[in-house]
Enzyme design. Structure first.
Site, PDB file in Angstrom:
ATOM      1  N   GLY A  46      -1.798  47.793 -17.056  1.00 33.30           N
ATOM      2  CA  GLY A  46      -3.073  47.352 -16.518  1.00 33.30           C
ATOM      3  C   GLY A  46      -3.800  48.511 -15.862  1.00 33.30           C
ATOM      4  N   GLN A  51      -9.690  52.661 -10.462  1.00 31.29           N
ATOM      5  CA  GLN A  51      -8.670  53.711 -10.560  1.00 31.29           C
ATOM      6  C   GLN A  51      -9.161  54.941 -11.314  1.00 31.29           C
ATOM      7  OE1 GLN A  51      -5.668  50.629 -11.977  1.00 31.29           O
ATOM      8  NE2 GLN A  51      -4.325  52.132 -11.044  1.00 31.29           N
ATOM      9  N   CYS A  91       2.278  50.904 -10.033  1.00 33.01           N
ATOM     10  CA  CYS A  91       0.839  51.120 -10.192  1.00 33.01           C
ATOM     11  C   CYS A  91       0.624  52.557 -10.664  1.00 33.01           C
ATOM     12  CB  CYS A  91       0.143  50.904  -8.845  1.00 33.01           C
ATOM     13  SG  CYS A  91      -1.631  51.171  -8.883  1.00 33.01           S
ATOM     14  N   LEU A  92      -0.279  52.741 -11.606  1.00 32.97           N
ATOM     15  CA  LEU A  92      -0.555  54.099 -12.109  1.00 32.97           C
ATOM     16  C   LEU A  92      -1.133  54.984 -11.005  1.00 32.97           C
ATOM     17  CD1 LEU A  92      -1.996  53.302 -15.647  1.00 32.97           C
ATOM     18  CD2 LEU A  92       0.288  54.128 -15.066  1.00 32.97           C
ATOM     19  N   HIS A 133      -2.971  41.894  -9.474  1.00 34.70           N
ATOM     20  CA  HIS A 133      -2.810  43.282  -9.033  1.00 34.70           C
ATOM     21  C   HIS A 133      -4.077  44.085  -9.349  1.00 34.70           C
ATOM     22  CE1 HIS A 133      -0.377  47.198  -8.807  1.00 34.70           C
ATOM     23  NE2 HIS A 133      -1.498  47.568  -9.414  1.00 34.70           N
ATOM     24  N   GLU A 134      -4.580  43.945 -10.578  1.00 32.34           N
ATOM     25  CA  GLU A 134      -5.772  44.715 -10.981  1.00 32.34           C
ATOM     26  C   GLU A 134      -7.012  44.250 -10.222  1.00 32.34           C
ATOM     27  OE1 GLU A 134      -5.111  47.317 -12.480  1.00 32.34           O
ATOM     28  OE2 GLU A 134      -3.121  46.707 -13.169  1.00 32.34           O
ATOM     29  N   HIS A 137      -7.446  45.901  -6.955  1.00 31.66           N
ATOM     30  CA  HIS A 137      -8.052  47.241  -7.017  1.00 31.66           C
ATOM     31  C   HIS A 137      -9.578  47.165  -6.837  1.00 31.66           C
ATOM     32  CE1 HIS A 137      -4.792  49.975  -7.977  1.00 31.66           C
ATOM     33  NE2 HIS A 137      -4.352  49.201  -8.951  1.00 31.66           N
TER      34      HIS A 137
HETATM   35 NI    NI Z   1      -2.495  49.358  -9.850  1.00 31.19          NI
END
Ligand code: NI
Length: 167
Positions: A46, A51, A91-92, A133-134, A137
């Site tokens: 995701g 991000q 998370c990236l 989660h996304e 962000h």
């Molecule tokens: Ni994330």
């Protein structure tokens, strides 16, 4: 297509609250393509526009095993949620760390797709967790915010050290 740069915690730009997309045009569609490519390359399941330093309410997801089910959600809203589930999240933007977070087990989300059409989606399991989660962000929120202060500061310290070594 060039991959987009992914911001990493504790970059303050990750705390920006994203704005709704007024019009899903070609530019937005191309952005979602670049986001998906960046997500697959990372690799991740995701990615939120926040991000990649684009503060618009756009998220892309693919939780499939084969990586052949891309999902684009523009201006997502959660209409209903049910239950609770604890999942080890990563998370990236917080590379290398996985910690348990409690979220709703099932959700109904309303969003607009890459072509600008509204749709509703019932999600559970990994997909439901990933969407939540996304969507965090887009509010400038990260999964580390759910952890203890001590744990978050530890992760912060380790990441800052890595970022300095890379620079
Ligand atoms: Ni994330």
């Amino acid at each position: 297509m060039a991959l987009l740069e992914i911001l990493e915690f504790p970059d303050p730009r990750l705390r920006t609250v994203a704005k709704p997309v007024a019009n899903v045009d070609g530019r937005i569609a191309r952005l979602t393509d670049a986001m998906l490519e960046t997500m697959y390359a990372a690799p991740g399941i995701g990615l939120a526009a926040s991000q990649v330093n684009v503060h618009k309410r756009i998220i892309v997801i693919d939780v499939s095993e084969e990586k052949d089910s891309p999902l684009v959600l523009i201006n997502p809203t959660i209409r209903a949620n049910e239950g609770e589930v604890e999942t080890n999240e990563g998370c990236l933007s917080v590379p290398g760390f996985y910690e348990p977070v409690v979220r709703a087990e099932a959700i109904t989300v309303e969003a607009v797709d890459r072509e600008g059409s509204a749709f509703e989606l019932d999600a559970d399991g990994m997909l439901a967790v990933c969407i939540q989660h996304e969507m965090d962000h887009l509010e400038g929120k990260l999964f580390v915010d759910y952890l203890s202060n001590t744990k978050r500061q530890l992760i912060r310290k380790k990441l800052v050290k890595q970022q300095k070594q890379r620079a």
